[in-house]
Design an enzyme around this catalytic site. Structure first.
Site, mmCIF file in Angstrom:
data_model
loop_
_atom_site.group_PDB
_atom_site.id
_atom_site.type_symbol
_atom_site.label_atom_id
_atom_site.label_comp_id
_atom_site.label_asym_id
_atom_site.label_seq_id
_atom_site.Cartn_x
_atom_site.Cartn_y
_atom_site.Cartn_z
ATOM 1 N N LYS A 1 0.844 -1.208 0.000
ATOM 2 C CA LYS A 1 0.000 0.000 0.000
ATOM 3 C C LYS A 1 0.876 1.252 0.000
ATOM 4 O O LYS A 1 2.086 1.170 0.299
ATOM 5 C CB LYS A 1 -0.918 -0.023 1.230
ATOM 6 C CG LYS A 1 -0.184 0.027 2.561
ATOM 7 C CD LYS A 1 -1.114 -0.298 3.731
ATOM 8 C CE LYS A 1 -0.352 -0.267 5.046
ATOM 9 N NZ LYS A 1 -1.146 -0.852 6.145
ATOM 10 N N TYR B 1 15.729 30.915 2.887
ATOM 11 C CA TYR B 1 14.567 31.697 3.333
ATOM 12 C C TYR B 1 14.680 32.032 4.809
ATOM 13 O O TYR B 1 15.157 31.224 5.605
ATOM 14 C CB TYR B 1 13.273 30.894 3.134
ATOM 15 C CG TYR B 1 12.756 30.878 1.713
ATOM 16 C CD1 TYR B 1 12.451 32.057 1.035
ATOM 17 C CD2 TYR B 1 12.543 29.675 1.056
ATOM 18 C CE1 TYR B 1 11.949 32.027 -0.259
ATOM 19 C CE2 TYR B 1 12.045 29.633 -0.238
ATOM 20 C CZ TYR B 1 11.753 30.825 -0.891
ATOM 21 O OH TYR B 1 11.266 30.787 -2.160
HETATM 22 C C1 LIG Z 1 -0.344 -1.776 6.841
HETATM 23 C C2 LIG Z 1 -0.874 -3.060 7.334
HETATM 24 C C3 LIG Z 1 -0.011 -4.149 7.573
HETATM 25 C C4 LIG Z 1 1.502 -4.028 7.513
HETATM 26 O O1 LIG Z 1 1.928 -3.391 8.688
HETATM 27 P P1 LIG Z 1 3.502 -3.219 9.020
HETATM 28 O O2 LIG Z 1 3.511 -2.672 10.392
HETATM 29 O O3 LIG Z 1 4.015 -2.249 8.019
HETATM 30 O O4 LIG Z 1 4.117 -4.544 8.877
HETATM 31 C C5 LIG Z 1 -0.576 -5.362 7.920
HETATM 32 N N1 LIG Z 1 -1.919 -5.498 8.047
HETATM 33 C C6 LIG Z 1 -2.762 -4.469 7.848
HETATM 34 C C7 LIG Z 1 -4.227 -4.683 8.026
HETATM 35 C C8 LIG Z 1 -2.274 -3.223 7.507
HETATM 36 O O5 LIG Z 1 -3.117 -2.211 7.331
#
Ligand SMILES: *Cc1c(COP(=O)(O)O)cnc(C)c1O
Length: 428
Positions: free
Chosen positions: A55, A303
């Site tokens: 993601k 800046y």
């Molecule tokens: C983002 C997510 C993960 C991965 O989490 P990490 O801490 O990056 O390993 C696993 N399960 C769900 C439901 C998530 O939203």
């Protein structure tokens, strides 16, 4: 000049800058990614499979190329946050199972169906809409076998294409159904021919609250026990849980941050533990100066005139800034390092939208590569230390890396691909 010295040959920097079309790029080491996954898998049962969490553009690393690579190495399951992220992967040719982690809502259905994405379901209302849409789809797409309850192959295919993942809220109170809803949801699936791909939950504090995590796990295991017996798969473990050993014997794990070789929190201890397991950051950020100048004592830089030269000083300008994901709170605080001698040099003055200024120890060649982010855990310009400086977590540092930053993917010492958001697919 090699990025890591002789042991790990890398494409020549000059070639990469040329390909990037910019004086800066992210270097993504795909072999490191694969090695990290192997390390995480070793902590699980033989049967446990990986759902690679890609993601948010694979935590900033570039989800299309990361997923293409993982698929070529045998990973068959991916998780994204939104239907559009899933659609992007399908358009890039990803064939594997793609789970959309966000709570599924009715408006998502068209995209989910079109791209054969699996929704994460928490409500009966969604299942009813999903079933209705599938029935319609089956009638319009399948003139011969249009009954989804028929047991012929076409019917099977439609059902599998439209499978769901059920999510149970075991204490985090964010996504997922409440435990008492589980029987209603599963019964609806059974009576309406919807395949349950798997049942999942998510931990709120797996890294440093074993008591609460164990409670969540117990709640989950009790609820899913009847389904496991009938072959429904289950999964719970994010990176922190994998390292702490919660749910590592189940059907899947869902690693994100540790797959990218980063710790789930920015503390020194956590980083050391992650490093001791052999996990390594996949990403580093390189740049070379676009201008180097000597300034007399008493000149202000950037800046708001926050920095004044204390003597004759050499200031290098890099054409990257907060619009690339270099946080503006690193103004007068950030550090960049030099590959050649490991020297650390301070960012002086404000971080601008498209530029930072760095105080050099001496005049240096404009072809010198500097690390804006290094893959060395202990350096102040590692993702982990930057997160600590900024009062945030490693996740936010990498997901903030802008899409306009070119990402160069390397594997086995060879250039594999490059992505440039402003250009059409730059893949070879
Ligand atoms: C983002 C997510 C993960 C991965 O989490 P990490 O801490 O990056 O390993 C696993 N399960 C769900 C439901 C998530 O939203």
């Amino acid at each position: 000049m090699s990025h890591d010295g002789g042991m790990d040959p890398q494409p020549r920097d000059a070639e990469l800058y040329l390909r990037a079309g910019r004086s800066t790029f992210l270097r993504i080491k795909l072999d490191v990614l694969y090695n990290n996954i192997s390390i995480l898998k070793q902590r699980c049962s033989q049967q446990t499979d990986v759902i690679a969490v890609v993601k948010a553009n694979a935590y900033g690393h570039g989800s299309v190329e990361i997923s293409r690579y993982l698929e070529s190495r045998g990973v068959g399951h991916f998780a994204v946050a939104t239907p559009e992220e899933g659609a992007q992967l399908r358009q890039a040719g990803i064939q594997g199972h793609i789970l959309v982690l966000g709570n599924a809502v009715e408006d998502d259905i068209a995209t989910l169906m079109k791209y054969e994405l699996t929704p994460t379901v928490a409500e009966l209302k969604f299942l009813q809409a999903w079933h209705k849409a599938i029935t319609k789809d089956s009638v319009s797409n399948n003139s011969v076998a249009n009954d989804i309850n028929s047991s012929n192959n076409s019917g099977e295919r439609v059902r599998d294409r439209h499978q769901v993942v059920l999510k149970i809220d075991t204490g985090m109170s964010r996504n997922g159904c409440q435990p008492h809803d589980v029987p209603f949801l599963t019964e609806f699936c059974q009576t309406h021919g919807l395949t349950i791909h798997s049942v999942m939950t998510h931990f709120s504090q797996a890294w440093d609250n074993p008591y609460f995590t164990k409670q969540q796990l117990n709640t989950f295991m009790t609820l899913v026990e009847p389904f496991r017996a009938s072959g429904v798969k289950v999964h719970v473990a994010n990176s922190a849980a994998i390292i702490r050993g919660f749910g590592t014997q189940l059907d899947f794990i869902r690693p994100g941050i540790c797959m990218y070789g980063l710790p789930p929190d920015p503390s020194q201890d956590t980083a050391e533990l992650v490093e001791s397991l052999g996990l390594r950051p996949v990403l580093s950020w390189q740049a070379r100066p676009t201008l180097i100048k000597q300034l007399p004592q008493g000149r202000v830089v950037g800046y708001d005139n926050t920095y004044t030269t204390r003597s004759t000083e050499t200031i290098a300008t890099f054409s990257l800034g907060y619009a690339d994901g270099y946080n503006r709170l690193l103004s007068d605080r950030g550090v960049v390092s030099v590959d050649e001698d490991g020297l650390q040099l301070p960012v002086v003055g404000r971080v601008s939208m498209d530029a930072i200024t760095v105080l050099l120890d001496k005049p240096r060649s404009s072809s010198t590569t500097f690390n804006i982010i290094t893959d060395d855990f202990a350096s102040p310009n590692s993702v982990t230390k930057m997160a600590a400086t900024l009062g945030t977590i490693p996740y936010e540092v990498t997901t903030s890396l802008a899409s306009r930053l070119p990402r160069v993917f390397v594997s086995g010492g060879h250039f594999v691909a490059i992505t440039k958001s402003l250009m059409k697919d730059g893949r070879l």
